[in-house]
Design an enzyme around this catalytic site. Structure first.
Site, short mmCIF file in Angstrom:
data_model
loop_
_atom_site.label_atom_id
_atom_site.label_comp_id
_atom_site.label_asym_id
_atom_site.label_seq_id
_atom_site.Cartn_x
_atom_site.Cartn_y
_atom_site.Cartn_z
CD GLU A 1 -5.37 1.71 -3.24
OE1 GLU A 1 -6.49 2.07 -2.90
OE2 GLU A 1 -4.48 1.44 -2.44
N GLY B 1 -6.47 9.10 -0.22
CA GLY B 1 -6.58 9.83 1.05
C GLY B 1 -7.23 11.19 0.93
CB SER C 1 -10.36 9.80 -3.94
OG SER C 1 -9.40 10.37 -3.10
CG HIS D 1 -1.95 1.06 1.18
ND1 HIS D 1 -1.67 2.37 1.52
CD2 HIS D 1 -3.25 1.04 0.79
CE1 HIS D 1 -2.76 3.10 1.36
NE2 HIS D 1 -3.74 2.32 0.92
P1 PGA Z 1 -9.29 6.44 0.00
O1 PGA Z 1 -8.24 5.30 0.41
O2 PGA Z 1 -10.44 5.77 -0.69
O3 PGA Z 1 -9.67 7.05 1.30
O4 PGA Z 1 -8.56 7.39 -0.91
C1 PGA Z 1 -7.87 4.34 -0.53
C2 PGA Z 1 -6.71 3.54 0.01
O5 PGA Z 1 -5.88 4.08 0.76
O6 PGA Z 1 -6.59 2.36 -0.31
#
Ligand code: PGA
Length: 243
Positions: A160, A166, A203, A93
């Protein structure tokens, strides 16, 4: 199969974890073509597993140690995850890469998981928004390299983009995501791994979820903040799933 799941990171409380998992179980009985999953904070994995029971909801770990042998305080070994029957283990991640997970560590973690035949969710993604198609391809090639050594574990990929994750993240355009997913699928096919499913995360919310999930190359969604309540989890899922 369409995959839909959340990583609850470290701050979500126990009550919320329980209600999200209960809702995921309810949804799993209504949507046969969907594999739901939850990656709770480590101390809650067993509790959430017992709530989920035999429902079609995977419960797994947000991390694993790169060193199964020896004693490293504070780490979670692949053998312990095997013992508690973790259904999925996340590696790579962006928030872990920013702390201590470099490519060598990630490759070691995958080897540990492969030895235990544990299912892997490998997260990949470029750091900067403007990386060209070629630059992205190079990033993905490098990040996907470690799966060459994986022989026993089932693998899923979560794409991602770091800049989209975030509260400071900027949601990516679906066209951009579609282009990246195509590149990733091509690399996987060159590696002989057309069996690997690729999810999208960063997001994702109830307004944009469908724009990603309807891409031909998108096999599921991996959601953070927007799925951190039972209603949020259900809403994002229902707006994304047309199957
Ligand atoms: P988010 O997080 O949907 O809040 O952007 C995604 C992630 O960190 O896997």
């Amino acid at each position: 199969m369409f995959y839909f799941g959340t990583n609850t990171k470290q701050g979500l409380d126990r009550v919320s974890h329980r209600s999200i998992s209960t809702r995921a179980c309810e949804l799993s009985t209504q949507y046969q073509g969907v594999q739901f999953f939850i990656l709770p904070t480590a101390p809650l994995v067993l509790e959430i597993k017992s709530i989920v029971g035999k429902n079609r909801v995977w419960v797994g770990s947000q991390s694993v140690s790169a060193m199964n042998q020896g004693n490293t305080t504070g780490e979670i070994s692949a053998s312990t995850l095997k013992e508690i029957q973790s259904d999925l283990v996340m590696v790579g991640h962006a928030e872990r890469r920013a702390l201590d997970e470099d490519d060598i560590t990630i490759a070691r973690k995958l080897i540990e998981l492969d030895a235990e035949k544990l299912r892997v969710l490998l997260c990949i993604g470029e750091r900067d928004r403007n990386e060209s198609k070629n630059q992205r391809e190079e990033v993905f090639q490098n990040q996907l390299k470690p799966i060459k050594n994986i022989e026993r574990s089932e693998i899923l990929i979560a794409y991602e983009p770091v800049w989209a994750i975030g509260s400071q993240g900027i949601p990516a355009d679906a066209d951009y995501v579609g282009q990246s997913l195509e590149i990733i699928k091509k690399i996987l096919s060159d590696l002989g791994r057309i069996d690997v499913s690729v999810l999208y995360g960063g997001s994702v919310n109830s307004k944009n979820a469908l724009s990603y999930s309807q891409l031909d190359t998108c096999d599921g969604l991996f959601v953070g903040r927007s799925a951190w309540s039972a209603d949020g989890f259900e809403e994002v899922f229902k707006t994304s799933y047309s199957g």
